[in-house]
Design an enzyme around this catalytic site. Sequence first.
Site, PDB file in Angstrom:
ATOM      1  N   ASP A  83      -3.368  -9.587  13.948  1.00  0.00           N
ATOM      2  CA  ASP A  83      -3.935  -8.382  13.867  1.00  0.00           C
ATOM      3  C   ASP A  83      -2.586  -8.351  15.161  1.00  0.00           C
ATOM      4  O   ASP A  83      -2.726  -8.362  15.603  1.00  0.00           O
ATOM      5  CB  ASP A  83      -5.231  -7.949  14.263  1.00  0.00           C
ATOM      6  CG  ASP A  83      -5.115  -6.486  14.332  1.00  0.00           C
ATOM      7  OD1 ASP A  83      -5.080  -5.855  14.904  1.00  0.00           O
ATOM      8  OD2 ASP A  83      -6.327  -5.848  14.203  1.00  0.00           O
ATOM      9  N   ILE A  84      -1.887  -7.042  13.973  1.00  0.00           N
ATOM     10  CA  ILE A  84      -0.702  -6.754  15.153  1.00  0.00           C
ATOM     11  C   ILE A  84      -1.363  -5.583  16.584  1.00  0.00           C
ATOM     12  O   ILE A  84      -0.586  -6.354  17.383  1.00  0.00           O
ATOM     13  CB  ILE A  84       0.806  -6.035  14.886  1.00  0.00           C
ATOM     14  CG1 ILE A  84       0.938  -6.890  13.428  1.00  0.00           C
ATOM     15  CG2 ILE A  84       1.719  -5.398  15.534  1.00  0.00           C
ATOM     16  CD1 ILE A  84       1.553  -6.678  12.388  1.00  0.00           C
ATOM     17  N   ASP A  96      -3.882  -6.074   5.607  1.00  0.00           N
ATOM     18  CA  ASP A  96      -4.965  -6.975   5.809  1.00  0.00           C
ATOM     19  C   ASP A  96      -5.015  -8.266   5.522  1.00  0.00           C
ATOM     20  O   ASP A  96      -5.563  -9.432   6.370  1.00  0.00           O
ATOM     21  CB  ASP A  96      -7.034  -7.026   6.042  1.00  0.00           C
ATOM     22  CG  ASP A  96      -7.142  -5.367   6.694  1.00  0.00           C
ATOM     23  OD1 ASP A  96      -6.182  -4.625   7.333  1.00  0.00           O
ATOM     24  OD2 ASP A  96      -7.427  -4.171   6.417  1.00  0.00           O
ATOM     25  N   ASN A 138       0.532  -1.168   0.146  1.00  0.00           N
ATOM     26  CA  ASN A 138       0.135  -0.089  -0.672  1.00  0.00           C
ATOM     27  C   ASN A 138       1.322   0.988  -0.197  1.00  0.00           C
ATOM     28  O   ASN A 138       1.869   0.965   0.048  1.00  0.00           O
ATOM     29  CB  ASN A 138      -1.126  -0.273   1.233  1.00  0.00           C
ATOM     30  CG  ASN A 138       0.364  -0.205   2.409  1.00  0.00           C
ATOM     31  OD1 ASN A 138      -0.178   0.611   2.806  1.00  0.00           O
ATOM     32  ND2 ASN A 138      -0.544  -0.546   3.225  1.00  0.00           N
ATOM     33  N   LYS A 143     -10.272  -3.784  19.448  1.00  0.00           N
ATOM     34  CA  LYS A 143      -8.711  -4.069  19.248  1.00  0.00           C
ATOM     35  C   LYS A 143      -8.256  -3.980  20.809  1.00  0.00           C
ATOM     36  O   LYS A 143      -6.976  -4.053  21.083  1.00  0.00           O
ATOM     37  CB  LYS A 143      -8.028  -3.343  18.090  1.00  0.00           C
ATOM     38  CG  LYS A 143      -8.698  -3.434  17.250  1.00  0.00           C
ATOM     39  CD  LYS A 143      -7.424  -3.110  15.060  1.00  0.00           C
ATOM     40  CE  LYS A 143      -7.694  -3.184  14.353  1.00  0.00           C
ATOM     41  NZ  LYS A 143      -6.606  -3.438  13.274  1.00  0.00           N
TER      42      LYS A 143
END
Length: 406
Positions: free
Chosen positions: A306-307, A277, A209, A342
């Site tokens: 998901d870090i 993702d 990205n 999260k």
Amino acid sequence: MLTGKRILLIISGGIAAYKSLELIRGLKKSGASVRCIVTQGGQQFVTPLSVAALAEEQVFTDLFSLKDESEMGHIRLSREADLVVVAPASANIMAQMAHGLTEDLASTTLLATNRPVMICPAMNPMMWQHDATQDNLKTLQSRGINIIAPADGDMACGEVGTGRMREPEEILTAITAYFQDNRPLAGLSALVTSGPTYEPIDPVRFIGNRSSGKQGHAIAAALKSAGAAVTLVTGPVNLPAPQGVKTISVQTAQEMLKACENALPCDIAICAAAVSDWRVKKAADQKIKKGADKSAPTLEFIENPDILQTIATHKNRPALVVGFAAETENLIENAQAKLTKKSCDWIIANNVGDHDIFGQDQNHVSLITTEKVTDWPPANKEAIARDIVEEIIHHFVNLKMIEAAE
Ligand code: CTP
């Protein structure tokens, strides 16, 4: 100005070693205690006797000296300092540091130390410019070593160029500044993620990205200037490692997660990376070729870890976990939902709907905590980084983990 500070000064081989005698005097005059290691090369230029006379301390020269080791083991020597200064730092000692060599007392101490290190390179201009030295310099910078870059001028060898060690007063100023900086986060450690991740499709293609890493890198630098010990885990970006920040470069989300988990425990985690993702379930071993029928390949994706969430729910969870949310609509609602989902403490939300912030210097964010939503005015990414660090300082003062400034 340096009262009570303990400096371990390593004098390596180079004509500039004579300037280190003046540096010792300056350090002592400023109130520091100075312990010295003089390498074999250094002893060709200054004698341990003159160093000991100025430092008013025993001077260490040999790794295998029974006398030295019985009075002060090299591990203790490496740990009992507030700052380790290498002046002059020869091309050789820089190479030893970069490659983790332990050939003598100085290089072993530098590998064993867990204290901050500052180096003052001094060498012939060709040696300084050589790719080998420049690569070593980059490695040392990326590990958070403080570099006092050499100056231009006439060299003792008769050549002219960059390579002169800075004058003792300049080095003293840098050491004083190092200790005098406003360092409210001194003693705390921080982990920052930055940049994009690249997920391979085959050996030559990837999914990435357009994240530039500017915001994450600016936050790492701001935390560092506030005194925190910072580890920056970054995807592929076109930015230098911030001075004094331990920087780990990764490509994929899985590598980023591993590097982050290795950096725990720490006190603060800020996840500014634009983590992909998904990744391709099985990246091809060979370059994918166009088929005879020209049909396009089908890629099967699986979700990446998901870090942020992993750090926020980790058994070694940092006291403060901050995430980012890039949204194109319903900024606040979506960011609040992310905060809950999260399990992080704060979300820095930016609206990427009406303008493109990727790669730009400006940013416009809102700080979302469980208690409040604050819209900050648009500003450049360095200013936003400083504001985030200000909030962090208030937070840790409230937690009584650090003291308020006078
Ligand atoms: N993040 C992460 N690991 C991932 C995905 C995101 O650590 N695999 C972190 C980002 O660094 C950021 C936050 O989660 O701090 C939110 O990222 P964002 O892309 O806005 O959210 P997503 O979870 O990807 O949700 P969506 O894309 O559906 O909005």
